[in-house]
Scaffold this motif. Structure first.
Motif, PDB file in Angstrom:
ATOM      1  N   ARG A   3      19.130  11.763  25.744  1.00 55.20           N
ATOM      2  CA  ARG A   3      19.663  11.290  24.470  1.00 55.20           C
ATOM      3  C   ARG A   3      18.942  10.010  24.062  1.00 55.20           C
ATOM      4  NH1 ARG A   3      25.888  10.580  24.521  1.00 55.20           N
ATOM      5  NH2 ARG A   3      25.727  12.857  24.635  1.00 55.20           N
ATOM      6  N   GLU A  26      18.899  18.961  25.186  1.00 54.85           N
ATOM      7  CA  GLU A  26      19.934  19.453  26.092  1.00 54.85           C
ATOM      8  C   GLU A  26      19.438  20.723  26.762  1.00 54.85           C
ATOM      9  OE1 GLU A  26      24.722  20.490  26.161  1.00 54.85           O
ATOM     10  OE2 GLU A  26      23.817  19.405  24.481  1.00 54.85           O
ATOM     11  N   GLU A  60      19.477   7.546  27.321  1.00 46.99           N
ATOM     12  CA  GLU A  60      20.321   8.078  28.382  1.00 46.99           C
ATOM     13  C   GLU A  60      19.722   9.365  28.930  1.00 46.99           C
ATOM     14  OE1 GLU A  60      24.346   8.594  27.182  1.00 46.99           O
ATOM     15  OE2 GLU A  60      24.510   6.602  26.275  1.00 46.99           O
ATOM     16  N   HIS A  62      20.990  12.328  31.648  1.00 52.55           N
ATOM     17  CA  HIS A  62      22.041  12.862  32.518  1.00 52.55           C
ATOM     18  C   HIS A  62      21.542  14.130  33.189  1.00 52.55           C
ATOM     19  CE1 HIS A  62      25.353  10.233  31.039  1.00 52.55           C
ATOM     20  NE2 HIS A  62      24.582  10.178  29.968  1.00 52.55           N
ATOM     21  N   GLY A  65      25.621  16.249  35.374  1.00 55.85           N
ATOM     22  CA  GLY A  65      26.790  15.408  35.216  1.00 55.85           C
ATOM     23  C   GLY A  65      26.630  13.980  35.692  1.00 55.85           C
ATOM     24  N   GLU A  66      25.480  13.659  36.292  1.00 57.15           N
ATOM     25  CA  GLU A  66      25.234  12.308  36.773  1.00 57.15           C
ATOM     26  C   GLU A  66      24.347  11.548  35.797  1.00 57.15           C
ATOM     27  OE1 GLU A  66      24.775  11.437  41.079  1.00 57.15           O
ATOM     28  OE2 GLU A  66      24.293  13.565  41.233  1.00 57.15           O
ATOM     29  N   ASN A  67      24.639  10.277  35.624  1.00 54.16           N
ATOM     30  CA  ASN A  67      23.792   9.419  34.811  1.00 54.16           C
ATOM     31  C   ASN A  67      22.618   8.978  35.672  1.00 54.16           C
ATOM     32  OD1 ASN A  67      22.564   7.460  33.254  1.00 54.16           O
ATOM     33  ND2 ASN A  67      24.483   6.554  32.537  1.00 54.16           N
ATOM     34  N   ALA A  68      21.469   9.615  35.470  1.00 50.58           N
ATOM     35  CA  ALA A  68      20.302   9.346  36.314  1.00 50.58           C
ATOM     36  C   ALA A  68      19.821   7.914  36.186  1.00 50.58           C
ATOM     37  CB  ALA A  68      19.176  10.310  35.963  1.00 50.58           C
ATOM     38  N   ARG A  70      21.566   5.344  36.312  1.00 49.42           N
ATOM     39  CA  ARG A  70      22.352   4.467  37.188  1.00 49.42           C
ATOM     40  C   ARG A  70      22.089   4.709  38.668  1.00 49.42           C
ATOM     41  NH1 ARG A  70      28.306   4.722  34.183  1.00 49.42           N
ATOM     42  NH2 ARG A  70      27.645   3.770  32.190  1.00 49.42           N
ATOM     43  N   ARG A  76      17.950   8.885  43.399  1.00 51.67           N
ATOM     44  CA  ARG A  76      17.245   9.639  42.356  1.00 51.67           C
ATOM     45  C   ARG A  76      16.203  10.572  42.978  1.00 51.67           C
ATOM     46  NH1 ARG A  76      16.176   5.648  39.472  1.00 51.67           N
ATOM     47  NH2 ARG A  76      14.058   5.222  40.197  1.00 51.67           N
TER      48      ARG A  76
END
Length: 239
Positions: A3, A26, A60, A62, A65-68, A70, A76
């Motif tokens: 995103r 997506e 962003e 993702h 479901g994980e925020n890569a 972070r 990673r």
């Protein structure tokens, strides 16, 4: 899911160079996506960002479901090694290792059964790509098409959820290239993986269900590939 992802690089004595300028994408399980674009448009950069090899400058990202963004480096790397398979145009095989050892390499970072049975799993994948009898050969003893199939086996041996193919047929003749794409598609279908392919070949791009073009750092719908795909569908129906 990406995103508003950007990627810029610093230039000596100049303004920063923008390669990706707000990418929204997506990717769901089972998707087939092709991306085309001129040389230098940033296609490989985009693939590296989506595959968690490079971090975006902003935005962003993702994954499952994980925020890569972070995740720490090691986490990673584990996520990428477990869930992402890369197929490169230049194969990137380890020259001093056999075909079997090349395919088994990703399994050294696995755990449990995948680690302890890595040789058997790698051999099964080599047989799946038609190279079971070439397992003991070094890359220098394999043809270009065989090397590409070893690279595909290595990319898919951990059954990734996302397959990223960067010009996978660019170094192959037409017939071998078609065989390679059929193989990638077959294995992806078996595992339900999403397949994202970067290509200059309109015929390869037309195999996807979603056709995109990278232009000026942004992803646009590629009407030409979609029209080519529709035309092929009509020809098959008529036949």
């Amino acid at each position: 899911m990406a995103r508003d992802v950007t990627r810029t690089v610093d230039v000596i004595d100049g303004d920063p160079l923008t390669i990706l300028a707000g990418i929204d994408l997506e990717v769901d399980e089972g998707d087939r996506i092709s991306i085309v674009g001129r040389s230098g448009s940033g296609k490989s950069t985009l693939l590296n960002v989506l595959g968690l090899l490079d971090a975006p400058s902003s935005g962003e990202l993702h994954f499952l479901g994980e925020n890569a963004m972070r995740l720490r480096g090691a986490a990673r790397d584990r996520l990428r090694g477990r869930e992402v398979g890369f197929v490169f145009q230049q194969f990137n095989l380890l020259s001093g290792r056999t075909a079997l050892e090349n395919v088994a390499t990703p399994l050294y970072y696995a755990s449990g059964r995948s680690f302890w049975q890595r040789e058997r799993i790698a051999r099964e994948m080599l047989e799946r790509v038609g190279l079971g009898e070439r397992a003991a050969q070094l890359p220098s003893r394999l043809s270009g098409g065989e090397q590409q199939r070893v690279a595909i086996a290595r990319a898919l041996v951990r059954r990734p959820r996302l397959i990223l193919a960067d010009e996978p047929t660019g170094a192959l003749d037409l017939a071998t290239g078609q065989t390679v794409m059929e193989l990638i598609e077959d294995v992806a279908a078996e595992t339900g993986a999403a397949l994202l392919t970067i290509t200059h070949d309109p015929a390869i791009a037309a195999l996807a269900s979603t056709h995109l073009r990278l232009e000026n750092g942004r992803l646009l719908t590629d009407a030409s590939a979609a029209e080519s795909s529709d035309s092929e569908d009509l020809q098959e129906t008529a036949a």
